[in-house]
Design a protein around this motif. Sequence first.
Motif, PDB file in Angstrom:
ATOM      1  N   LEU A  86     -56.748  -2.145 -31.527  1.00  0.00           N
ATOM      2  CA  LEU A  86     -56.870  -2.279 -30.080  1.00  0.00           C
ATOM      3  C   LEU A  86     -55.455  -2.275 -29.484  1.00  0.00           C
ATOM      4  N   GLY A  87     -55.154  -1.290 -28.632  1.00  0.00           N
ATOM      5  CA  GLY A  87     -53.796  -1.176 -28.087  1.00  0.00           C
ATOM      6  C   GLY A  87     -52.895  -0.493 -29.096  1.00  0.00           C
ATOM      7  N   CYS A  88     -53.313   0.710 -29.514  1.00  0.00           N
ATOM      8  CA  CYS A  88     -52.662   1.382 -30.655  1.00  0.00           C
ATOM      9  C   CYS A  88     -51.390   2.133 -30.274  1.00  0.00           C
ATOM     10  N   GLY A  89     -51.097   2.293 -28.987  1.00  0.00           N
ATOM     11  CA  GLY A  89     -49.894   3.028 -28.589  1.00  0.00           C
ATOM     12  C   GLY A  89     -49.860   4.420 -29.184  1.00  0.00           C
ATOM     13  N   VAL A 149     -60.139   4.676 -39.479  1.00  0.00           N
ATOM     14  CA  VAL A 149     -59.350   3.912 -38.502  1.00  0.00           C
ATOM     15  C   VAL A 149     -59.573   4.527 -37.122  1.00  0.00           C
ATOM     16  N   VAL A 150     -59.871   3.673 -36.177  1.00  0.00           N
ATOM     17  CA  VAL A 150     -60.021   4.119 -34.789  1.00  0.00           C
ATOM     18  C   VAL A 150     -59.019   3.337 -33.951  1.00  0.00           C
ATOM     19  N   GLY A 151     -58.238   4.055 -33.147  1.00  0.00           N
ATOM     20  CA  GLY A 151     -57.275   3.397 -32.264  1.00  0.00           C
ATOM     21  C   GLY A 151     -57.679   3.623 -30.816  1.00  0.00           C
ATOM     22  N   SER A 152     -57.549   2.570 -30.006  1.00  0.00           N
ATOM     23  CA  SER A 152     -57.780   2.750 -28.567  1.00  0.00           C
ATOM     24  C   SER A 152     -56.607   2.142 -27.812  1.00  0.00           C
ATOM     25  N   ALA A 174     -55.009  -6.240 -33.415  1.00  0.00           N
ATOM     26  CA  ALA A 174     -54.192  -6.026 -32.210  1.00  0.00           C
ATOM     27  C   ALA A 174     -52.753  -6.352 -32.609  1.00  0.00           C
ATOM     28  N   HIS A 175     -51.932  -5.334 -32.701  1.00  0.00           N
ATOM     29  CA  HIS A 175     -50.566  -5.473 -33.229  1.00  0.00           C
ATOM     30  C   HIS A 175     -49.578  -5.327 -32.065  1.00  0.00           C
TER      31      HIS A 175
END
Length: 271
Positions: free
Chosen positions: A54-57, A75-78, A122-123
């Motif tokens: 979440l918040g993958c930039g 892996v899914v990034g949003s 969330a990184h």
Amino acid sequence: MPDIFQFIDDINSDKQSMVAERLESRAQMAQFAAIRERYFDKIGLPAKGSIHELGCGTGAVCRAIALRPGFAGTVVGSDLSASLIETANEITAKTDLRNIRFYQADGQGSDLHDAQYDLVIAHTVISHVASPAAFLGEAIRLAKPGGRIVIHDGDYASLTFDTGRPELDRKMPELILQAVVANRFVMRELPRLFQQSDISITHAIGDVVLETGNGEYFPGLAKSYCPIAADNGFVEATEVEDWLNAIDHAMSENVFFGACNFVTYCASKPG
Ligand SMILES: C[S@@+](CC[C@H](N)C(=O)[O-])C[C@H]1O[C@@H](n2cnc3c(N)ncnc32)[C@H](O)[C@@H]1O
């Protein structure tokens, strides 16, 4: 001044590129890569599971997960920013990785992908969002029952510099925080936020990023974001220039100091 990470799509393309390059280079820096890989090891990534960042930039963390030896999951990034999602797609298309995809969404609430992921990460995002409680709620919503939620970020209230110019060393980090960190205390508040969501923390991991003598991350942070604070009229441009020169001078004398704590929480969603 709102946190720049809340409106990446509205800043000019030079600043967008600077942000994208910083995210990519930070992901490669030895200290940051070691902290990330260590917390992946400690919490244990599901090797065949589905993971959402979440918040993958620009997707650097998604690719680091997909590149882990033995990883055979998806892996899914949003991310809130459509332009960063475009960059994430462009960079990933140049790799052999075929188990990652990205989409644009506000991580503070959507109705997509309900309860679909074994792990939601969330990184370095929750310190930037407008509502940490809504963001945590979204991470929990995305996780399957029994799935896990990992929140990693800087405890940015601990950000500190020493360049031998005490007055500027106190003043300028404050400006960096005003420009790029909406929630500097959020990693201290998270135990309470998890508790309010009836979720138990299973891991709490502390790290420090420290640069002494010379530096890369902290000088880059100052050089990228202090001029933005100056553009917004929060400080005289000459003072910023003075401090950036002090940073270069301290590094040339091998006496620079920069440090910030980072914290990782892992929690399980009830099954
Ligand atoms: C410091 S970057 C971290 C990017 C990535 N996780 C990494 O570590 O490279 C913060 C990210 O949070 C995103 N962001 C800010 N507010 C958000 C929100 N409400 N929902 C989703 N993403 C958000 C920004 O667009 C930016 O990509």
